[in-house]
Scaffold this motif. Structure first.
Motif, PDB file in Angstrom:
ATOM      1  N   MET A  13       7.501  -4.793  -5.932  1.00 35.93           N
ATOM      2  CA  MET A  13       6.281  -5.524  -5.833  1.00 35.93           C
ATOM      3  C   MET A  13       6.422  -6.660  -4.986  1.00 35.93           C
ATOM      4  SD  MET A  13       3.348  -5.034  -7.696  1.00 35.93           S
ATOM      5  CE  MET A  13       3.210  -3.394  -7.251  1.00 35.93           C
ATOM      6  N   PRO A  14       5.299  -6.438  -4.569  1.00 33.71           N
ATOM      7  CA  PRO A  14       5.424  -8.310  -4.013  1.00 33.71           C
ATOM      8  C   PRO A  14       5.963  -9.454  -4.903  1.00 33.71           C
ATOM      9  CG  PRO A  14       3.781  -7.609  -3.278  1.00 33.71           C
ATOM     10  CD  PRO A  14       3.949  -6.941  -3.705  1.00 33.71           C
ATOM     11  N   PRO A  15       6.045 -10.942  -4.570  1.00 33.32           N
ATOM     12  CA  PRO A  15       5.741 -11.554  -5.866  1.00 33.32           C
ATOM     13  C   PRO A  15       4.443 -12.298  -6.275  1.00 33.32           C
ATOM     14  CG  PRO A  15       6.748 -12.884  -3.703  1.00 33.32           C
ATOM     15  CD  PRO A  15       6.814 -11.491  -3.643  1.00 33.32           C
ATOM     16  N   LEU A  16       4.908 -12.189  -7.392  1.00 32.21           N
ATOM     17  CA  LEU A  16       3.370 -12.219  -8.118  1.00 32.21           C
ATOM     18  C   LEU A  16       3.286 -13.660  -7.452  1.00 32.21           C
ATOM     19  CD1 LEU A  16       4.848 -10.592 -11.433  1.00 32.21           C
ATOM     20  CD2 LEU A  16       2.847  -9.728 -10.425  1.00 32.21           C
ATOM     21  N   SER A  74      -1.609 -14.483 -16.054  1.00 32.21           N
ATOM     22  CA  SER A  74      -1.191 -15.090 -15.370  1.00 32.21           C
ATOM     23  C   SER A  74      -0.423 -15.296 -14.542  1.00 32.21           C
ATOM     24  CB  SER A  74       0.318 -15.432 -16.702  1.00 32.21           C
ATOM     25  OG  SER A  74       0.019 -15.598 -18.546  1.00 32.21           O
ATOM     26  N   SER A  75      -0.440 -14.082 -13.769  1.00 30.96           N
ATOM     27  CA  SER A  75      -0.044 -13.895 -12.238  1.00 30.96           C
ATOM     28  C   SER A  75      -0.669 -12.379 -12.105  1.00 30.96           C
ATOM     29  CB  SER A  75       1.212 -14.275 -12.254  1.00 30.96           C
ATOM     30  OG  SER A  75       2.094 -13.514 -12.819  1.00 30.96           O
ATOM     31  N   VAL A  76      -0.712 -12.602 -10.829  1.00 31.50           N
ATOM     32  CA  VAL A  76      -1.292 -11.498  -9.865  1.00 31.50           C
ATOM     33  C   VAL A  76      -0.397 -10.463  -8.503  1.00 31.50           C
ATOM     34  CG1 VAL A  76      -3.131  -9.877  -8.760  1.00 31.50           C
ATOM     35  CG2 VAL A  76      -3.414 -11.133 -10.925  1.00 31.50           C
ATOM     36  N   GLY A  77       0.175  -9.899  -8.636  1.00 32.85           N
ATOM     37  CA  GLY A  77       1.119  -9.062  -7.472  1.00 32.85           C
ATOM     38  C   GLY A  77      -0.213  -8.160  -6.662  1.00 32.85           C
ATOM     39  N   LEU A 129      -1.240  -2.624  -8.317  1.00 29.76           N
ATOM     40  CA  LEU A 129      -0.719  -4.095  -8.735  1.00 29.76           C
ATOM     41  C   LEU A 129      -0.881  -4.282  -9.991  1.00 29.76           C
ATOM     42  CD1 LEU A 129      -3.267  -6.620  -8.038  1.00 29.76           C
ATOM     43  CD2 LEU A 129      -4.402  -5.247 -10.114  1.00 29.76           C
ATOM     44  N   VAL A 130      -0.264  -5.348  -9.837  1.00 26.11           N
ATOM     45  CA  VAL A 130       0.722  -5.751 -11.010  1.00 26.11           C
ATOM     46  C   VAL A 130      -0.067  -7.091 -11.872  1.00 26.11           C
ATOM     47  CG1 VAL A 130       2.857  -7.044 -12.574  1.00 26.11           C
ATOM     48  CG2 VAL A 130       3.220  -4.865 -10.746  1.00 26.11           C
ATOM     49  N   VAL A 131      -0.016  -6.915 -13.207  1.00 26.73           N
ATOM     50  CA  VAL A 131      -0.628  -7.921 -13.772  1.00 26.73           C
ATOM     51  C   VAL A 131      -0.015  -8.726 -14.596  1.00 26.73           C
ATOM     52  CG1 VAL A 131      -3.003  -8.924 -14.385  1.00 26.73           C
ATOM     53  CG2 VAL A 131      -3.054  -6.934 -12.997  1.00 26.73           C
ATOM     54  N   GLN A 132       0.555 -10.040 -14.620  1.00 24.13           N
ATOM     55  CA  GLN A 132       0.551 -10.441 -16.207  1.00 24.13           C
ATOM     56  C   GLN A 132      -0.707 -11.350 -16.963  1.00 24.13           C
ATOM     57  OE1 GLN A 132       4.024 -13.724 -15.134  1.00 24.13           O
ATOM     58  NE2 GLN A 132       4.207 -13.762 -17.107  1.00 24.13           N
ATOM     59  N   PHE A 133      -0.229 -10.996 -18.350  1.00 24.77           N
ATOM     60  CA  PHE A 133      -1.168 -11.368 -18.971  1.00 24.77           C
ATOM     61  C   PHE A 133       0.034 -12.223 -20.419  1.00 24.77           C
ATOM     62  CE2 PHE A 133      -2.620  -7.452 -18.412  1.00 24.77           C
ATOM     63  CZ  PHE A 133      -3.859  -7.467 -17.840  1.00 24.77           C
ATOM     64  N   GLY A 134      -0.221 -13.254 -20.343  1.00 24.26           N
ATOM     65  CA  GLY A 134       0.702 -14.474 -20.995  1.00 24.26           C
ATOM     66  C   GLY A 134       1.736 -14.677 -20.812  1.00 24.26           C
ATOM     67  N   ALA A 149       8.196  -5.400 -12.428  1.00 25.71           N
ATOM     68  CA  ALA A 149       7.328  -5.317 -12.118  1.00 25.71           C
ATOM     69  C   ALA A 149       7.023  -6.993 -11.051  1.00 25.71           C
ATOM     70  CB  ALA A 149       5.712  -6.840 -13.847  1.00 25.71           C
ATOM     71  N   GLU A 150       8.605  -7.401 -10.717  1.00 25.97           N
ATOM     72  CA  GLU A 150       8.871  -8.466  -9.750  1.00 25.97           C
ATOM     73  C   GLU A 150      10.109  -7.802  -9.438  1.00 25.97           C
ATOM     74  OE1 GLU A 150      10.879 -11.498 -12.418  1.00 25.97           O
ATOM     75  OE2 GLU A 150       9.036 -12.547 -13.058  1.00 25.97           O
ATOM     76  N   ALA A 151       9.967  -6.421  -9.451  1.00 22.44           N
ATOM     77  CA  ALA A 151      11.500  -5.544  -8.388  1.00 22.44           C
ATOM     78  C   ALA A 151      10.257  -5.604  -7.012  1.00 22.44           C
ATOM     79  CB  ALA A 151      11.248  -4.815  -8.707  1.00 22.44           C
TER      80      ALA A 151
END
Length: 79
Positions: A1-4, A13-16, A24-29, A76-78
């Motif tokens: 994943m690219p950086p969130l 909170s963030s999206v990558g 698509l990775v999405v961070q909630f909270g 998520a951050e890999a």
């Protein structure tokens, strides 16, 4: 994943997004990460540059029924 990338949203909170895998990775909270599969570039861009990130995500990804799974922060951050 690219950086969130942090987004200004009450929901997200963030999206990558990875153009090679179309994931698509999405961070909630603080610690809730979800990965959505087969998300096209235009959908990812619309979420990242929307006035309302959460509302756009809800309309274009959640309600569209993209496959998803919960992932760890490390996944998520890999790259």
């Amino acid at each position: 994943m690219p950086p969130l990338k942090p987004v200004s949203s009450a929901m997200l909170s963030s999206v990558g997004w990875n153009p090679d895998t179309r994931r698509l990775v999405v961070q909630f909270g603080e610690d809730s990460f979800y990965e959505y599969s087969d998300v096209p570039a235009d959908v990812a861009a619309r979420i990242m540059f929307a006035r309302s990130h959460g509302q756009t995500f809800d309309q274009l990804v959640k309600k569209a029924g993209f496959p998803y799974r919960r992932v760890s922060r490390a996944d998520a951050e890999a790259d």
